[in-house]
Design a protein around this motif. Structure first.
Motif, PDB file in Angstrom:
ATOM      1  N   TRP A  34      -5.330   4.530   1.245  1.00 33.26           N
ATOM      2  CA  TRP A  34      -6.337   5.580   1.131  1.00 33.26           C
ATOM      3  C   TRP A  34      -7.572   5.182   1.907  1.00 33.26           C
ATOM      4  N   SER A  46      -5.506   8.479   3.296  1.00 32.87           N
ATOM      5  CA  SER A  46      -4.327   8.831   4.065  1.00 32.87           C
ATOM      6  C   SER A  46      -4.062  10.312   3.840  1.00 32.87           C
ATOM      7  N   LEU A  94      -7.924   1.197   3.179  1.00 35.08           N
ATOM      8  CA  LEU A  94      -7.632   0.868   4.565  1.00 35.08           C
ATOM      9  C   LEU A  94      -8.433  -0.365   4.986  1.00 35.08           C
ATOM     10  N   HIS A 153      -3.703   0.916   7.889  1.00 28.57           N
ATOM     11  CA  HIS A 153      -3.036   0.459   6.674  1.00 28.57           C
ATOM     12  C   HIS A 153      -3.173  -1.061   6.519  1.00 28.57           C
ATOM     13  N   CYS A 182       1.981   6.279   6.068  1.00 27.44           N
ATOM     14  CA  CYS A 182       1.743   7.322   7.070  1.00 27.44           C
ATOM     15  C   CYS A 182       1.417   6.639   8.390  1.00 27.44           C
ATOM     16  N   ASN A 183       2.322   6.747   9.364  1.00 26.18           N
ATOM     17  CA  ASN A 183       2.181   5.988  10.604  1.00 26.18           C
ATOM     18  C   ASN A 183       2.620   6.825  11.806  1.00 26.18           C
ATOM     19  N   ASN A 241      -1.496   7.168  10.941  1.00 21.60           N
ATOM     20  CA  ASN A 241      -2.109   7.603   9.697  1.00 21.60           C
ATOM     21  C   ASN A 241      -2.939   8.864   9.891  1.00 21.60           C
TER      22      ASN A 241
END
Length: 359
Positions: free
Chosen positions: A106, A108, A128, A134, A153-154, A156
């Motif tokens: 977060w 994210s 983060l 991340h 999430c990448n 992000n």
């Protein structure tokens, strides 16, 4: 007396889409400015003529096309009403109640806490890094015996930062094999890391049955309004997703458009290259104006303006450009057409510097 509704729903925030306003340039929702590919538009028109018929609930043809494209089996592919629907379904198949934890970074993707709470699970967030990426070491350390699902999430959303293949491999090796890890690659087509470092979730998941990859036709393919995303993973996971799939939720039109888009995917490369070039131009101009802008591998850039975020977004809207503020954290700016980007840059490098606290 009204019917009883789950009391915890009162605490769930509604998903907030990017603002829209007639006449304004909209750089708030990570949409592509290009319409569907021409062959997709033709497929949409043809499929619409069959709208009186239900779509294929098994989504057989599209799953087969995706399987061929990704060099997997159809049993490894599920399709949903956008990848966000698959996010919620993944919570449903892994979590039984509040004792189960869903782990994610977060800030994210803002849907993660929502789908977690809708699924009656408990969200666990990890900040983060200072570079707005991340913190995979901290995420691995946050895993407990209650962890059932992890979202990564990448690149992000909303910061645009991406972890490399090697970094993800090291992280995945630390996660117990019974915990499902979701590599959310909604912006995969915009990644321009080197061949050695570029992450590919599908390849990472080939030897890891606890990895599932999410991708979408909403971004690079220009089908955001049709809502079609897909998951790639172990057949056991895919079978479970099919059980909680809402029947007929992927329309006939969406399926046809996605298949046509896959067949014309070479045209997509030209589009993404255009966005990537504009992304670099916008970032360089913002850096020169004194903004902090982390490197982005998505179709947007992130301005970590913190307490100035809301004021900056409001001033930008007054200047005719809608951007997406995240209160207390930053502002996400979608990369649009050159003239749209120029309008934003004129604001950001001028009056916007005051709103951003830079002048």
């Amino acid at each position: 007396m009204t019917a009883r509704i789950r009391p915890d729903l009162a605490t769930i925030p509604a998903y907030v889409p990017g603002r829209n306003h007639p006449g304004a340039v909209k750089l708030a929702s990570n949409e592509t400015t290009f319409g569907p590919l021409p062959t997709a538009s033709k497929a949409i028109a043809e499929a619409a003529e069959q709208s009186h018929r239900y779509p294929d609930n098994q989504i057989t043809e599209l799953r087969a096309a995706l399987a061929e494209f990704l060099a997997v089996e159809p049993a490894n592919v599920a399709v949903g009403c956008g990848s966000v629907a698959l996010c919620q379904e993944l919570v449903q198949i892994t979590c039984d109640g509040p004792a189960d934890e869903v782990l994610f970074a977060w800030r994210s993707f803002e849907a993660y806490p929502i789908v977690t709470q809708v699924g009656n699970a408990t969200a666990v967030t990890v900040p983060l890094t200072e570079g707005h990426a991340h913190d995979l070491d901290a995420m691995a350390a946050a895993v407990t015996d209650r962890t059932k699902l992890i979202f990564v999430c990448n690149p992000n959303n909303p910061t645009g930062t991406a972890r490399t293949r090697q970094e993800l491999e090291a992280f995945l090796d630390r996660v117990p094999a019974h915990i499902l890890v979701v590599l959310d690659e909604a912006y995969y087509e915009y990644v321009r890391l080197t061949a050695e470092t570029r992450p590919d979730g599908v390849e990472l998941g080939r030897t890891r049955p606890n990895v599932v990859v999410l991708r979408t036709f909403s971004k690079a393919y220009g089908l955001a309004g049709l809502r079609v995303g897909y998951a790639v993973g172990d057949p056991e996971v895919i079978t479970a997703l099919m059980k909680v799939h809402i029947p007929f939720s992927v329309s006939r039109v969406a399926q046809a458009a996605a298949i046509a888009s896959l067949e014309a995917r070479e045209e997509l490369l030209d589009r993404t290259a255009h966005v990537v070039a504009e992304r670099a131009r916008v970032r360089e101009a913002l850096l020169a104006a004194g903004y902090e802008v982390p490197p982005s591998e998505a179709n947007f850039v992130w301005l970590p303006l913190r307490e100035h975020s809301a004021a900056f977004a409001a001033a930008s809207a007054e200047a005719g450009v809608l951007v997406r503020p995240f209160a207390g954290d930053g502002v996400r700016v979608t990369i649009g057409d050159p003239h749209e980007n120029d309008l934003f840059l004129a604001f950001a490098t001028g009056a916007g510097r005051v709103a951003a606290g830079l002048a």
